[in-house]
Design a protein around this motif. Structure first.
Motif: not given
Length: 173
Positions: A143-150
Motif C-alpha cells: 500500500h505504501g509503495l503504491e502511494l509513493l509510485s503515484r
C-alpha cells in the motif's frame, strides 16, 4: 511355539484354546491366564463389537480369512496395537472347527504415525501463523509503495518511507 509373531488358536465360540510365547509377550499374560478366556478379554473396550463382527463375518460370509489392525488391552492395562490376521481352520470335510490368529505388535509403528500426524498438524499451524504474520506487513508495504509510485506530489512521503522500513524490519525479524 517359536514363531516371530503371536499365534493363537481360537474356538468357534471365540475362546482362546492355545497361544504361543510371542502372543503371551505381546499381551503380557501367561498362557495359563489366557487359555479358555474369550478373545474379547483382550479387546480394547471400543473394539469389543468389532471382535464379534469378525467372528460373524467369517461364519456367515464363509470367508477364509480376516485381516485388520486392532487395539488390545495388555495385562498391565496399557494399550497395544496389533496387526491381526484370522484364518478359518477346517477339518477334512471342510467344516470349520477353529480359527488361527496371527498377531504382530505394531504399537511402535502406530505411535510413530501419530507423532508424524501431530508434527504435520503443528507444521500447518506454524505456516498459517507465519502467513498471517507476513501478510500484514507485506500488505502495508504494498500500500505504501503504491502511494509513493503515484505521479505527482505524495503527502507525508517521509512517514510512508518510515512505515515501509519498519515493515521491512518486521519481515526480516
Amino acid at each position: 511355539e517359536n514363531a516371530f509373531i503371536g499365534i493363537a488358536y481360537v474356538s468357534l465360540e471365540g475362546r482362546l484354546i492355545r497361544v504361543n510365547t510371542r502372543f503371551c509377550e505381546i499381551a503380557g499374560y501367561s498362557a495359563s491366564e489366557l487359555v479358555h478366556k474369550p478373545i474379547q478379554h483382550l479387546a480394547h473396550p471400543e473394539e469389543w463389537k468389532s471382535v464379534t463382527e469378525w467372528i460373524n463375518r467369517l461364519e456367515k460370509e464363509k470367508a477364509e480369512r480376516y485381516q485388520t489392525e486392532k487395539r488390545i488391552v495388555c495385562k498391565n492395562g496399557e494399550t497395544a496395537w496389533v496387526s491381526l490376521t484370522v484364518s478359518v481352520l477346517k477339518n477334512d470335510g471342510q467344516a470349520p472347527y477353529a480359527y488361527v490368529a496371527a498377531v504382530e505388535d505394531i504399537t511402535e509403528r502406530k505411535n510413530t504415525e501419530e507423532e508424524l500426524k501431530n508434527a504435520d498438524r503443528r507444521k500447518d499451524e506454524f505456516l498459517a501463523m507465519l502467513a498471517h504474520e507476513m501478510r500484514n506487513p507485506v500488505a502495508s508495504l504494498h500500500h505504501g509503495l503504491e502511494l509513493l509510485s503515484r505521479p505527482g506530489r505524495v503527502p507525508d512521503k517521509k512517514r510512508l518511507l518510515g512505515m515501509a522500513l519498519e515493515d521491512i524490519d518486521h519481515v526480516i525479524r
